[in-house]
Design an enzyme around this catalytic site. Structure first.
Site, PDB file in Angstrom:
ATOM      1  CG  ASP A  53     -12.759 -55.507 -48.260  1.00 36.51           C
ATOM      2  OD1 ASP A  53     -11.750 -55.270 -47.581  1.00 36.51           O
ATOM      3  OD2 ASP A  53     -12.733 -55.872 -49.450  1.00 36.51           O
ATOM      4  CG  HIS A  75     -10.449 -55.320 -55.611  1.00 38.28           C
ATOM      5  ND1 HIS A  75     -10.176 -56.358 -54.745  1.00 38.28           N
ATOM      6  CD2 HIS A  75     -10.092 -54.196 -54.952  1.00 38.28           C
ATOM      7  CE1 HIS A  75      -9.671 -55.885 -53.627  1.00 38.28           C
ATOM      8  NE2 HIS A  75      -9.618 -54.574 -53.717  1.00 38.28           N
ATOM      9  CG  ASP A  76      -6.342 -54.417 -55.136  1.00 34.23           C
ATOM     10  OD1 ASP A  76      -7.083 -53.461 -55.437  1.00 34.23           O
ATOM     11  OD2 ASP A  76      -6.198 -54.816 -53.958  1.00 34.23           O
ATOM     12  CG  ASP A 109      -8.062 -52.839 -47.234  1.00 33.67           C
ATOM     13  OD1 ASP A 109      -7.964 -53.393 -48.335  1.00 33.67           O
ATOM     14  OD2 ASP A 109      -7.698 -51.676 -47.014  1.00 33.67           O
ATOM     15  CD  GLU A 147      -4.702 -56.196 -49.219  1.00 33.49           C
ATOM     16  OE1 GLU A 147      -4.585 -56.068 -50.444  1.00 33.49           O
ATOM     17  OE2 GLU A 147      -5.011 -55.245 -48.476  1.00 33.49           O
TER      18      GLU A 147
HETATM   19  C1  GLC Z   1      -6.242 -52.955 -50.386  1.00 30.22           C
HETATM   20  C2  GLC Z   1      -7.377 -53.052 -51.367  1.00 30.22           C
HETATM   21  C3  GLC Z   1      -7.215 -51.985 -52.410  1.00 30.22           C
HETATM   22  C4  GLC Z   1      -7.245 -50.636 -51.733  1.00 30.22           C
HETATM   23  C5  GLC Z   1      -6.229 -50.565 -50.591  1.00 30.22           C
HETATM   24  C6  GLC Z   1      -6.509 -49.396 -49.708  1.00 30.22           C
HETATM   25  O1  GLC Z   1      -5.013 -53.238 -50.952  1.00 30.22           O
HETATM   26  O2  GLC Z   1      -7.456 -54.343 -51.890  1.00 30.22           O
HETATM   27  O3  GLC Z   1      -8.192 -52.059 -53.411  1.00 30.22           O
HETATM   28  O4  GLC Z   1      -6.964 -49.643 -52.668  1.00 30.22           O
HETATM   29  O5  GLC Z   1      -6.235 -51.696 -49.768  1.00 30.22           O
HETATM   30  O6  GLC Z   1      -7.639 -49.616 -48.908  1.00 30.22           O
END
Ligand code: GLC
Ligand code: CA
Length: 564
Positions: free
Chosen positions: A97, A334-335, A198, A255
């Site tokens: 990540d 994980h979200d 991310d 992402e």
């Molecule tokens: C992304 C991650 C998430 C995190 C956010 C801030 O969406 O997947 O878990 O809280 O970014 O870094």
């Protein structure tokens, strides 16, 4: 041109919850090393690690205070190097990540930046003055509330899309960009095979800071147009490519929560040299209905999914990117809450529905990503008290929801039970012992009580388990003679109007693979427009197929090789 990641099956490890090796209740790098045999057994060929960098852990590692350090709770740099070596020796690649959008407020840059308006790091972040005695804009943080935090020291506000301990970086500053490329370099030189980048579509903001239109009942509003997918993001992605990726076979997955097909093509078309693929949130939003409760952010609402909507959306992505970019396939991360609890039935049809969901999604074109525990059908959790939850987002949500006056404690808890991110973050269920084989002591977050039934040890001794099914599916996708049709085949939707059955084919050279699933619980009969040659994958023991009529029981699902 063939790329290694086209045949990757990516297993997402949430290190905090995978395996504790030293009895402190927190998963760690040595824990992952201890479980390499399991990863081999499952047959995955790539892992993605959620952030393992030094962090005060306001958002479980996404708030980074040293991009080149390892979080003390997870181990040391030696542990990391050992992990990379062991993974590689077992033929498994590693994706890290990479958080480019923000740092922790405890990062030395931010500690410096907030000291004075003329500090040399001030411009690494985004600062503005209040507007009419309030925050500079009415934009809402992804974690609820305003995305501005007042900083007493200089009487200005700083912008944070996520928690207030995660100030956003200013990508318009060239020196900052160079720092971020150097960080990526550092990790690529350690032998990392890929980056999951991310929140990357947010790295550029409209720094004229306009107010957003607000006709709803909440004080702050989402204002994507000012901080998502802006033109400059593409320039920065291309610059990142030149500095970090050019000439390597490092894979990137951005992402890109809200990206449209057009945006996705701009991010992933190989000629543009940005990313290899992106993750969008469209495929995980089919059960959201903002109209159900306008006083909470949409993600906390829930309705029964509409299969026609799912088909239309998936086909849009299959057709829209095929031959032009690359696609990702995922049900969980994980979200998100656990998929078997969202779209399946985690009680009466736990096994059938978990297998159906895998069959229908991972038959499509794209690189599959699965979250630890998905392969044994891990479900949502329902802790009784708010105090048992750990996610920073949940605490803000609860406070804001109750403050609206129209959400009760019970309603807020019900929303947390079905929608919260902690559903995906409970410890991996290895066995039926008190802490599920994850740790010898009470873990940082509670173990789901159903680990007595749902766990790896039980699954391994059952030929009919969800785990056995995933193992077979992964083998078919990665190393079998069907892996080409599964990787490169073109997708054609059949029975587009059917409200319960999802059927499509994948065609490559002279092979046709058909995927047929009943997405719900009522029995369905359909006529097949092809002849079944071989059944590759099936979640029932027998096939009810007479005179080209197939009867599909609750959540029945198959992969066939067929001829026309
Ligand atoms: C992304 C991650 C998430 C995190 C956010 C801030 O969406 O997947 O878990 O809280 O970014 O870094
Ligand atoms: Ca530990």
């Amino acid at each position: 041109m063939e790329k290694w990641w086209q045949k990757a099956v990516v297993y997402q490890i949430y290190p905090r919850s995978f395996q504790d090796s030293n009895g402190d209740g927190i998963g760690d790098l040595q824990g992952i090393i201890q479980r390499i045999d399991y990863l081999k057994y499952l047959g995955i060929n790539t892992v993605w690690l959620n952030p393992i960098y030094t962090s005060p852990n306001d958002d479980n590692g996404y708030d980074i205070s040293d991009f080149r350090g390892i979080m003390a709770e997870f181990g040391t740099m030696e542990d990391f190097d050992e992990l990379v070596t062991v993974l590689k020796a077992n033929g498994i690649r590693i994706v890290m990540d990479l958080v480019l959008n923000h740092t922790s407020d405890e990062h030395p840059w931010f500690i410096e930046a907030r000291k004075s308006k003329d500090n040399q790091y001030r411009d690494y972040y985004l600062w503005a003055q209040g507007y009419e005695g309030k925050e500079p804009t009415n934009w809402e943080s992804f974690f609820g509330g305003s995305l501005w935090e007042h900083d007493e020291m200089t009487d200005e506000y700083y912008l944070h899309l996520f928690s207030k301990k995660m100030p956003d970086l200013n990508w318009k500053n060239e020196k900052l960009r160079q720092e971020m490329y150097a960080i990526a370099h550092f990790w690529s030189e350690k032998g990392v095979d890929g980056f999951r980048i991310d929140a990357v579509v947010h790295i550029d903001k409209d720094t004229t800071y306009p107010q957003a239109a607000n006709d709803g009942g909440r004080p702050y509003v989402m204002a994507d147009q000012y901080y998502a997918n802006r033109e400059c993001v593409h320039d920065y992605c291309q610059e990142f490519h030149q500095h970090v990726l050019a000439g390597t076979d490092i894979m990137t997955v951005g992402e890109a929560a809200s990206a449209s097909i057009e945006e996705a093509l701009r991010y992933t078309a190989p000629s543009r040299q940005e990313f290899d693929m992106i993750i969008t949130f469209e495929s995980t939003s089919f059960d959201i209905d903002p109209m159900l409760n306008p006083s909470v952010p949409p993600k906390w609402t829930q309705k029964k999914p509409d299969l026609l909507e799912i088909k239309a959306s998936w086909m849009k992505w299959q057709d829209g990117l095929y031959g032009k970019g690359w696609n990702t396939l995922y049900w969980n991360n994980h979200d998100m809450p656990r998929v078997v609890s969202r779209y399946g039935n985690d009680v009466e049809y736990h096994k059938e529905s978990a297998k159906m969901l895998a069959t229908v999604l991972y038959g499509l074109w794209g690189t599959p990503y699965l979250l630890q525990g998905e392969e044994i059908g891990m479900t949502n959790v329902a802790f009784e008290t708010l105090a048992e939850y750990r996610d920073v987002e949940i605490q803000t949500f609860y406070r804001e929801a109750l403050a609206t006056g129209s959400v009760s404690h019970e309603e807020a808890m019900a929303m947390i039970h079905s929608r919260s991110r902690d559903n995906a973050r409970t410890p991996m269920q290895w066995d039926d012992t008190i802490f599920s084989g994850f740790s010898d002591v009470k873990p940082w977050i509670g173990v789901n009580k159903n680990h007595a039934q749902i766990n790896v040890a039980t699954s391994m001794s059952d030929d009919n388990s969800i785990l056995a099914y995933y193992k077979k599916l992964i083998e078919l996708r990665t190393t079998s003679v069907y892996s080409d049709v599964l990787t490169y085949g073109k997708t054609t939707l059949l029975l587009p109007e059917h409200e319960s059955v999802f059927m499509y084919t994948r065609t490559w050279k002279n092979q046709i693979l058909a995927v047929v699933v009943n997405f719900f619980e009522t029995e369905e009969q359909i006529q097949l427009p092809f002849t079944i040659d071989t059944c590759l994958l099936h979640n029932y023991h027998t096939l009810d197929y007479v005179d080209s009529i197939l009867t599909l029981r609750p959540y029945e699902a198959c992969w066939f090789i067929v001829s026309e």
